[in-house]
Design an enzyme around this catalytic site. Sequence first.
Site, mmCIF file in Angstrom:
data_model
loop_
_atom_site.group_PDB
_atom_site.id
_atom_site.type_symbol
_atom_site.label_atom_id
_atom_site.label_comp_id
_atom_site.label_asym_id
_atom_site.label_seq_id
_atom_site.Cartn_x
_atom_site.Cartn_y
_atom_site.Cartn_z
ATOM 1 N N ASP A 17 0.830 -1.208 0.000
ATOM 2 C CA ASP A 17 0.000 0.000 0.000
ATOM 3 C C ASP A 17 0.864 1.257 0.000
ATOM 4 O OD1 ASP A 17 -2.289 1.514 0.061
ATOM 5 O OD2 ASP A 17 -2.629 1.295 2.214
ATOM 6 N N HIS A 34 2.956 3.295 -8.962
ATOM 7 C CA HIS A 34 2.863 1.854 -9.204
ATOM 8 C C HIS A 34 4.139 1.338 -9.879
ATOM 9 C CE1 HIS A 34 -1.180 2.018 -7.804
ATOM 10 N NE2 HIS A 34 -1.666 2.676 -8.843
ATOM 11 N N LEU A 128 11.440 -20.572 -4.483
ATOM 12 C CA LEU A 128 10.424 -19.682 -3.893
ATOM 13 C C LEU A 128 9.139 -19.791 -4.695
ATOM 14 C CD1 LEU A 128 9.610 -17.180 -2.043
ATOM 15 C CD2 LEU A 128 10.400 -15.748 -3.936
#
Length: 237
Positions: A17, A34, A128
Amino acid sequence: MSSETENPPKHIAIIMDGNGRWAKSRNLPRWKGHEAGAESVREVIDACIEANVQYLTLYAFSTENWNRPKPEVTALMKLLEKFLVSHTSDLQKNNVKLQAIGRLKDLTQGPMNALSKTISETKNNTKLNLILALSYGSREEIVDAVNNIIKLTKEGNLDNTELTTSSFEKHLYTSNIPDPDLLIRTSGEMRISNFLLWQISYSEIFISEKLWPDFNKNDLFEAIDSYNKRDRRYGEV
Ligand code: FPP
Protein backbone atom coordinates in the site's frame (compact mmCIF):
# COMPACT_ATOMS: atom_id res chain seq x y z
CA MET A 1 24.21 -16.34 8.56
CA SER A 2 21.85 -13.65 9.80
CA SER A 3 18.81 -14.34 11.98
CA GLU A 4 16.39 -13.77 9.06
CA THR A 5 17.85 -16.65 7.07
CA GLU A 6 18.14 -19.02 10.06
CA ASN A 7 14.49 -19.09 11.06
CA PRO A 8 12.35 -17.43 8.41
CA PRO A 9 8.55 -17.56 8.22
CA LYS A 10 7.58 -20.18 5.66
CA HIS A 11 5.00 -17.90 4.03
CA ILE A 12 4.92 -14.08 3.92
CA ALA A 13 1.89 -12.24 2.50
CA ILE A 14 2.07 -8.52 1.72
CA ILE A 15 -0.53 -5.79 1.25
CA MET A 16 1.50 -3.37 -0.87
CA ASP A 17 0.00 0.00 0.00
CA GLY A 18 1.03 3.60 -0.55
CA ASN A 19 1.99 3.83 -4.24
CA GLY A 20 -0.46 6.68 -4.85
CA ARG A 21 0.74 8.72 -1.87
CA TRP A 22 4.37 8.13 -2.89
CA ALA A 23 3.61 9.60 -6.34
CA LYS A 24 1.51 12.46 -4.96
CA SER A 25 4.27 13.58 -2.59
CA ARG A 26 6.52 13.94 -5.67
CA ASN A 27 3.89 15.65 -7.84
CA LEU A 28 3.87 12.61 -10.11
CA PRO A 29 0.90 10.79 -11.66
CA ARG A 30 -0.34 7.79 -9.66
CA TRP A 31 0.93 5.28 -12.22
CA LYS A 32 4.48 6.47 -11.49
CA GLY A 33 3.93 5.26 -7.92
CA HIS A 34 2.86 1.85 -9.20
CA GLU A 35 5.90 1.76 -11.49
CA ALA A 36 8.17 2.48 -8.50
CA GLY A 37 6.21 -0.15 -6.57
CA ALA A 38 7.14 -2.76 -9.16
CA GLU A 39 10.81 -2.13 -8.27
CA SER A 40 10.02 -2.91 -4.62
CA VAL A 41 8.35 -6.14 -5.80
CA ARG A 42 11.62 -7.12 -7.49
CA GLU A 43 13.66 -6.28 -4.38
CA VAL A 44 11.36 -8.15 -2.01
CA ILE A 45 11.43 -11.27 -4.20
CA ASP A 46 15.25 -11.22 -4.00
CA ALA A 47 15.13 -10.66 -0.23
CA CYS A 48 12.77 -13.63 0.25
CA ILE A 49 15.13 -15.83 -1.76
CA GLU A 50 18.02 -14.68 0.40
CA ALA A 51 16.05 -15.28 3.61
CA ASN A 52 14.90 -18.77 2.54
CA VAL A 53 11.21 -17.86 2.62
CA GLN A 54 9.29 -20.53 0.71
CA TYR A 55 6.06 -18.67 -0.18
CA LEU A 56 5.51 -14.99 -0.94
CA THR A 57 1.98 -13.76 -1.72
CA LEU A 58 1.58 -10.22 -3.05
CA TYR A 59 -1.75 -8.37 -3.19
CA ALA A 60 -1.22 -6.83 -6.63
CA PHE A 61 -4.81 -6.08 -7.70
CA SER A 62 -8.02 -6.44 -5.73
CA THR A 63 -11.57 -7.00 -7.00
CA GLU A 64 -12.28 -3.47 -5.70
CA ASN A 65 -9.39 -1.99 -7.73
CA TRP A 66 -11.50 -2.42 -10.91
CA ASN A 67 -13.48 0.61 -9.64
CA ARG A 68 -10.47 2.94 -9.90
CA PRO A 69 -10.37 5.43 -12.80
CA LYS A 70 -9.96 3.58 -16.10
CA PRO A 71 -6.50 5.06 -16.95
CA GLU A 72 -5.14 3.79 -13.61
CA VAL A 73 -6.60 0.30 -14.16
CA THR A 74 -5.12 0.23 -17.66
CA ALA A 75 -1.73 1.39 -16.33
CA LEU A 76 -1.74 -1.33 -13.65
CA MET A 77 -2.62 -4.04 -16.18
CA LYS A 78 0.12 -2.82 -18.54
CA LEU A 79 2.62 -2.71 -15.69
CA LEU A 80 1.76 -6.25 -14.68
CA GLU A 81 2.20 -7.47 -18.25
CA LYS A 82 5.50 -5.61 -18.62
CA PHE A 83 6.75 -6.96 -15.30
CA LEU A 84 5.96 -10.54 -16.29
CA VAL A 85 7.48 -10.24 -19.75
CA SER A 86 10.67 -8.59 -18.50
CA HIS A 87 11.18 -10.69 -15.33
CA THR A 88 10.36 -14.23 -16.44
CA SER A 89 14.00 -15.01 -17.24
CA ASP A 90 15.09 -13.73 -13.79
CA LEU A 91 12.39 -15.83 -12.10
CA GLN A 92 13.64 -18.80 -14.07
CA LYS A 93 17.28 -18.11 -13.19
CA ASN A 94 16.40 -17.72 -9.50
CA ASN A 95 14.31 -20.92 -9.42
CA VAL A 96 11.08 -19.02 -8.60
CA LYS A 97 7.71 -20.64 -9.37
CA LEU A 98 4.92 -18.20 -10.22
CA GLN A 99 1.30 -18.88 -9.25
CA ALA A 100 -1.75 -16.62 -9.20
CA ILE A 101 -4.93 -16.48 -7.11
CA GLY A 102 -8.11 -14.51 -7.79
CA ARG A 103 -10.80 -14.21 -10.44
CA LEU A 104 -8.17 -14.48 -13.16
CA LYS A 105 -10.75 -14.68 -15.95
CA ASP A 106 -11.44 -10.95 -15.29
CA LEU A 107 -7.93 -10.00 -16.44
CA THR A 108 -7.48 -8.43 -19.86
CA GLN A 109 -5.90 -10.46 -22.65
CA GLY A 110 -2.33 -9.05 -22.54
CA PRO A 111 -1.59 -9.63 -18.83
CA MET A 112 -3.54 -12.91 -18.87
CA ASN A 113 -1.39 -14.29 -21.70
CA ALA A 114 1.82 -13.12 -20.03
CA LEU A 115 0.67 -14.64 -16.73
CA SER A 116 -0.16 -18.03 -18.28
CA LYS A 117 3.18 -18.09 -20.09
CA THR A 118 5.24 -17.29 -16.97
CA ILE A 119 3.26 -19.76 -14.83
CA SER A 120 3.85 -22.48 -17.38
CA GLU A 121 7.55 -21.69 -17.87
CA THR A 122 8.32 -21.59 -14.13
CA LYS A 123 6.13 -24.51 -13.01
CA ASN A 124 9.00 -26.83 -12.11
CA ASN A 125 10.93 -24.29 -10.01
CA THR A 126 11.39 -25.02 -6.33
CA LYS A 127 13.22 -22.25 -4.43
CA LEU A 128 10.42 -19.68 -3.89
CA ASN A 129 6.71 -19.86 -4.64
CA LEU A 130 5.64 -16.39 -5.74
CA ILE A 131 1.87 -15.98 -5.65
CA LEU A 132 0.26 -12.92 -7.20
CA ALA A 133 -3.23 -12.07 -5.94
CA LEU A 134 -4.94 -10.60 -9.02
CA SER A 135 -8.55 -9.55 -9.25
CA TYR A 136 -8.54 -11.05 -5.78
CA GLY A 137 -11.07 -10.56 -3.02
CA SER A 138 -11.33 -12.81 -0.01
CA ARG A 139 -15.13 -12.69 0.27
CA GLU A 140 -15.32 -13.52 -3.44
CA GLU A 141 -12.91 -16.43 -2.88
CA ILE A 142 -15.11 -17.84 -0.11
CA VAL A 143 -18.26 -17.45 -2.24
CA ASP A 144 -16.49 -19.11 -5.20
CA ALA A 145 -15.54 -22.01 -2.90
CA VAL A 146 -19.14 -22.42 -1.70
CA ASN A 147 -20.48 -22.29 -5.27
CA ASN A 148 -17.92 -24.90 -6.30
CA ILE A 149 -19.02 -27.17 -3.45
CA ILE A 150 -22.69 -26.77 -4.48
CA LYS A 151 -21.84 -27.54 -8.13
CA LEU A 152 -19.75 -30.63 -7.30
CA THR A 153 -22.46 -31.89 -4.95
CA LYS A 154 -25.19 -31.43 -7.60
CA GLU A 155 -23.05 -33.31 -10.11
CA GLY A 156 -22.65 -36.12 -7.59
CA ASN A 157 -18.91 -35.56 -7.36
CA LEU A 158 -18.84 -34.71 -3.68
CA ASP A 159 -20.36 -36.78 -0.93
CA ASN A 160 -22.92 -35.12 1.30
CA THR A 161 -21.06 -35.50 4.56
CA GLU A 162 -20.70 -32.40 6.69
CA LEU A 163 -17.93 -29.96 5.76
CA THR A 164 -15.00 -29.40 8.10
CA THR A 165 -12.52 -26.53 8.04
CA SER A 166 -9.98 -28.77 6.32
CA SER A 167 -12.41 -30.17 3.71
CA PHE A 168 -13.74 -26.63 3.04
CA GLU A 169 -10.37 -25.00 2.50
CA LYS A 170 -9.55 -27.47 -0.26
CA HIS A 171 -11.97 -25.40 -2.38
CA LEU A 172 -10.21 -22.07 -1.80
CA TYR A 173 -7.82 -20.69 -4.46
CA THR A 174 -5.03 -21.37 -1.95
CA SER A 175 -5.71 -25.11 -1.54
CA ASN A 176 -2.10 -26.02 -2.36
CA ILE A 177 -0.53 -23.19 -0.35
CA PRO A 178 0.13 -23.14 3.44
CA ASP A 179 -1.40 -20.28 5.45
CA PRO A 180 0.75 -17.14 5.78
CA ASP A 181 2.87 -17.00 8.92
CA LEU A 182 3.50 -13.28 8.55
CA LEU A 183 1.26 -10.60 7.02
CA ILE A 184 2.92 -7.29 6.20
CA ARG A 185 1.06 -4.11 5.30
CA THR A 186 2.88 -0.96 4.26
CA SER A 187 1.98 2.74 4.60
CA GLY A 188 0.91 2.50 8.23
CA GLU A 189 -2.70 1.54 7.52
CA MET A 190 -4.30 -0.91 9.96
CA ARG A 191 -6.64 -2.68 7.56
CA ILE A 192 -6.97 -6.13 5.99
CA SER A 193 -8.87 -4.91 2.89
CA ASN A 194 -10.51 -8.21 1.89
CA PHE A 195 -7.17 -10.07 1.72
CA LEU A 196 -6.87 -13.77 2.68
CA LEU A 197 -9.46 -13.49 5.48
CA TRP A 198 -9.62 -17.25 6.00
CA GLN A 199 -5.91 -17.90 5.63
CA ILE A 200 -4.59 -15.21 8.03
CA SER A 201 -6.55 -16.49 11.04
CA TYR A 202 -3.29 -17.16 12.91
CA SER A 203 -0.83 -14.99 10.98
CA GLU A 204 1.39 -12.51 12.78
CA ILE A 205 0.83 -8.96 11.53
CA PHE A 206 3.55 -6.39 10.85
CA ILE A 207 2.62 -2.83 9.86
CA SER A 208 5.38 -0.82 8.20
CA GLU A 209 5.15 2.97 8.13
CA LYS A 210 7.01 3.01 4.81
CA LEU A 211 5.10 3.57 1.58
CA TRP A 212 5.41 0.53 -0.69
CA PRO A 213 7.83 2.09 -3.21
CA ASP A 214 10.17 2.92 -0.29
CA PHE A 215 9.96 -0.59 1.19
CA ASN A 216 13.26 -2.42 0.69
CA LYS A 217 15.19 -5.52 1.64
CA ASN A 218 16.13 -4.21 5.10
CA ASP A 219 12.48 -3.46 5.83
CA LEU A 220 11.59 -7.04 4.96
CA PHE A 221 14.36 -8.34 7.21
CA GLU A 222 13.09 -6.05 10.01
CA ALA A 223 9.62 -7.59 9.62
CA ILE A 224 11.12 -11.09 9.78
CA ASP A 225 13.10 -10.16 12.91
CA SER A 226 9.91 -8.88 14.53
CA TYR A 227 8.12 -12.13 13.55
CA ASN A 228 10.91 -14.18 15.13
CA LYS A 229 10.34 -12.43 18.46
CA ARG A 230 6.64 -13.32 18.57
CA ASP A 231 5.22 -16.07 20.72
CA ARG A 232 2.72 -17.91 18.48
CA ARG A 233 0.19 -19.74 20.61
CA TYR A 234 -2.66 -20.50 18.16
CA GLY A 235 -5.21 -19.87 20.91
CA GLU A 236 -3.47 -22.20 23.33
CA VAL A 237 -1.42 -21.26 26.41
C1 FPP B 1 -1.87 0.11 -3.45
O1 FPP B 1 -1.40 1.44 -3.45
C2 FPP B 1 -1.28 -0.65 -4.54
C3 FPP B 1 -1.98 -1.21 -5.57
C4 FPP B 1 -3.43 -1.08 -5.70
C5 FPP B 1 -1.32 -1.92 -6.65
C6 FPP B 1 -0.09 -2.71 -6.31
C7 FPP B 1 0.75 -2.77 -7.52
C8 FPP B 1 2.11 -2.73 -7.55
C9 FPP B 1 2.94 -2.72 -6.35
C10 FPP B 1 2.86 -2.63 -8.81
C11 FPP B 1 2.78 -3.73 -9.76
C12 FPP B 1 2.79 -5.09 -9.22
C13 FPP B 1 3.44 -6.12 -9.79
C14 FPP B 1 3.26 -7.47 -9.25
C15 FPP B 1 4.30 -5.94 -10.95
P1 FPP B 1 -2.44 2.63 -3.60
O2 FPP B 1 -2.49 2.97 -5.04
O3 FPP B 1 -3.75 2.25 -3.01
O4 FPP B 1 -1.74 3.74 -2.77
P2 FPP B 1 -2.44 4.93 -1.97
O5 FPP B 1 -3.22 4.32 -0.85
O6 FPP B 1 -1.29 5.74 -1.48
O7 FPP B 1 -3.31 5.69 -2.94
